[in-house]
Design an enzyme around this catalytic site. Structure first.
Site, PDB file in Angstrom:
ATOM      1  N   GLN A  73       0.417  -1.137  -0.089  1.00 47.14           N
ATOM      2  CA  GLN A  73       0.155  -0.255  -0.324  1.00 47.14           C
ATOM      3  C   GLN A  73       0.705   1.320  -0.436  1.00 47.14           C
ATOM      4  O   GLN A  73       1.626   1.591   0.248  1.00 47.14           O
ATOM      5  CB  GLN A  73      -1.208  -0.028   0.972  1.00 47.14           C
ATOM      6  N   HIS A  83       2.150   5.532  15.524  1.00 46.64           N
ATOM      7  CA  HIS A  83       1.243   4.920  15.090  1.00 46.64           C
ATOM      8  C   HIS A  83       1.478   3.243  14.871  1.00 46.64           C
ATOM      9  O   HIS A  83       2.774   2.742  14.602  1.00 46.64           O
ATOM     10  CB  HIS A  83       0.587   4.914  14.366  1.00 46.64           C
ATOM     11  N   LYS A 134       7.159   0.405   7.573  1.00 42.08           N
ATOM     12  CA  LYS A 134       7.134   1.848   6.476  1.00 42.08           C
ATOM     13  C   LYS A 134       8.390   2.301   5.373  1.00 42.08           C
ATOM     14  O   LYS A 134       9.343   2.231   6.522  1.00 42.08           O
ATOM     15  CB  LYS A 134       6.646   2.899   7.305  1.00 42.08           C
ATOM     16  N   TYR A 144       3.788   7.196   1.946  1.00 40.04           N
ATOM     17  CA  TYR A 144       4.344   5.612   3.393  1.00 40.04           C
ATOM     18  C   TYR A 144       4.513   5.076   2.112  1.00 40.04           C
ATOM     19  O   TYR A 144       3.091   4.664   1.315  1.00 40.04           O
ATOM     20  CB  TYR A 144       3.270   6.035   4.526  1.00 40.04           C
ATOM     21  N   ASP A 194      -5.201  11.320  18.635  1.00 31.26           N
ATOM     22  CA  ASP A 194      -3.879  10.927  19.143  1.00 31.26           C
ATOM     23  C   ASP A 194      -3.516  11.333  20.952  1.00 31.26           C
ATOM     24  O   ASP A 194      -2.538  11.067  21.324  1.00 31.26           O
ATOM     25  CB  ASP A 194      -2.641  11.785  18.330  1.00 31.26           C
TER      26      ASP A 194
HETATM   27  C1  LIG Z   1      -3.086   4.948   7.764  1.00 33.50           C
HETATM   28  C2  LIG Z   1      -5.457   4.364   7.162  1.00 33.50           C
HETATM   29  C3  LIG Z   1      -6.273   5.757   7.307  1.00 33.50           C
HETATM   30  N1  LIG Z   1      -6.713   5.540   6.700  1.00 33.50           N
HETATM   31  C4  LIG Z   1      -8.345   6.583   7.054  1.00 33.50           C
HETATM   32  C5  LIG Z   1      -8.560   6.220   8.027  1.00 33.50           C
HETATM   33  C6  LIG Z   1      -9.198   7.368   8.743  1.00 33.50           C
HETATM   34  O1  LIG Z   1     -10.089   7.598   8.215  1.00 33.50           O
HETATM   35  C7  LIG Z   1      -8.384   8.617   8.293  1.00 33.50           C
HETATM   36  C8  LIG Z   1      -7.164   9.055   8.375  1.00 33.50           C
HETATM   37  O2  LIG Z   1      -6.690   7.954   9.220  1.00 33.50           O
HETATM   38  P1  LIG Z   1      -5.502   8.278  10.571  1.00 33.50           P
HETATM   39  O3  LIG Z   1      -5.986   9.395  11.555  1.00 33.50           O
HETATM   40  O4  LIG Z   1      -5.115   7.068  11.307  1.00 33.50           O
HETATM   41  O5  LIG Z   1      -4.224   9.275   9.968  1.00 33.50           O
HETATM   42  P2  LIG Z   1      -2.536   9.233  11.078  1.00 33.50           P
HETATM   43  O6  LIG Z   1      -2.844   9.832  12.034  1.00 33.50           O
HETATM   44  O7  LIG Z   1      -1.957  10.527   8.976  1.00 33.50           O
HETATM   45  O8  LIG Z   1      -2.359   8.010  10.436  1.00 33.50           O
HETATM   46  C9  LIG Z   1      -0.646   7.493  10.219  1.00 33.50           C
HETATM   47  O9  LIG Z   1      -0.258   8.165  10.663  1.00 33.50           O
HETATM   48  C10 LIG Z   1       1.592   8.426  10.566  1.00 33.50           C
HETATM   49  C11 LIG Z   1       1.571   8.681  11.774  1.00 33.50           C
HETATM   50  C12 LIG Z   1       1.721   6.849   9.865  1.00 33.50           C
HETATM   51  O10 LIG Z   1       2.697   5.937  10.742  1.00 33.50           O
HETATM   52  C13 LIG Z   1       0.994   6.409   9.386  1.00 33.50           C
HETATM   53  O11 LIG Z   1       0.680   5.115   8.829  1.00 33.50           O
HETATM   54  C14 LIG Z   1      -0.496   6.554   9.407  1.00 33.50           C
HETATM   55  O12 LIG Z   1      -0.967   5.483  10.671  1.00 33.50           O
HETATM   56  O13 LIG Z   1      -7.637   7.475   7.010  1.00 33.50           O
HETATM   57  C15 LIG Z   1      -7.451   5.274   5.407  1.00 33.50           C
HETATM   58  O14 LIG Z   1      -8.552   4.770   4.556  1.00 33.50           O
HETATM   59  N2  LIG Z   1      -6.767   3.517   5.511  1.00 33.50           N
HETATM   60  C16 LIG Z   1      -5.120   3.824   5.918  1.00 33.50           C
HETATM   61  O15 LIG Z   1      -4.210   3.033   5.063  1.00 33.50           O
END
Ligand SMILES: Cc1cn([C@H]2C[C@H](O)[C@@H](COP(=O)(O)OP(=O)(O)O[C@H]3O[C@@H](C)C(=O)[C@@H](O)[C@H]3O)O2)c(=O)[nH]c1=O
Length: 186
Positions: A49, A65, A75, A135, A171
């Site tokens: 992905q 995360h 990653k 990523y 977070d």
């Molecule tokens: C990570 C991810 C989130 N989502 C969705 C879930 C949510 O509705 C929206 C935003 O997700 P988050 O709030 O988790 O986004 P975010 O806080 O930016 O999450 C990211 O943070 C950094 C630090 C990382 O290391 C990444 O791997 C990922 O976890 O996107 C997906 O559909 N697919 C994905 O692969």
């Protein structure tokens, strides 16, 4: 000819990647990922992905995360616009550096990425406005397997360069590490 320099960090397996640019009068070409070279640097699994994020505010924090087994992932984190302080925390239960963190500045200008192995948590703080990240993940997103650490957990003691200007509610509210936290067994 090698298109990357792979630089070790104090946390075994966590690697800073320098993307080398081939420049000419038009600009540059730099390889972003290359299965053969990354395999030698320890990234042996296929990329499943690729995600992109934009973070508008300077000082914003996202993290920390990870995914639990069986969905642990490596990653490759890169910043394609702006500058960030990128942080990985070792959660490997048998690691001599369990719960140690390491930070690196990634930017469009320095063309550095952080290669984060399985068993680490990840997060970052923006050092400029409008930071775009890309990523590469070796596992698909499995929200049911998501784990997280609190970015301000005193047990981690991450020294963030700036005051936090923005963070998601999720977070902000991650629990602090408990005494019996065993980390991740790979
Ligand atoms: C990570 C991810 C989130 N989502 C969705 C879930 C949510 O509705 C929206 C935003 O997700 P988050 O709030 O988790 O986004 P975010 O806080 O930016 O999450 C990211 O943070 C950094 C630090 C990382 O290391 C990444 O791997 C990922 O976890 O996107 C997906 O559909 N697919 C994905 O692969």
């Amino acid at each position: 000819m090698a298109r990357f320099d792979f630089v070790s960090t104090p946390l075994s397996g966590l690697t800073l990647v320098q993307r080398k640019a081939i420049e000419d009068q038009r600009g540059f070409l730099s390889r972003f990922y290359c299965a053969d070279e990354f395999r030698e640097a320890g990234l042996t699994k296929a990329i499943k992905q690729i995600n992109q994020t934009l973070t508008r505010k300077k000082g914003a924090v996202r993290g920390m995360h990870f995914q639990y087994p069986p969905y642990v992932e490596a990653k490759l984190v890169s910043c394609l616009h702006g500058e960030i302080f990128d942080v990985a925390v070792d959660l490997r239960s048998n690691s001599p550096t369990f719960l140690h963190w390491h930070g690196a500045i990634l930017s469009a200008q320095n063309r550095q990425s952080l290669l984060i192995p399985e068993g680490f948590a990840h997060g970052f703080q923006t050092l400029t406005e409008d930071c775009e990240l890309i990523y590469l993940h070796t596992e698909s997103y499995h929200p049911e397997a998501e784990g997280a650490l609190n970015f301000a957990d005193p047990k981690l003691g991450i020294v963030w360069p700036l005051a936090t200007t923005e963070i998601s509610d999720r977070d902000m509210n991650h629990k602090l590490i408990e005494q019996d936290f065993q980390g991740i067994s790979l």
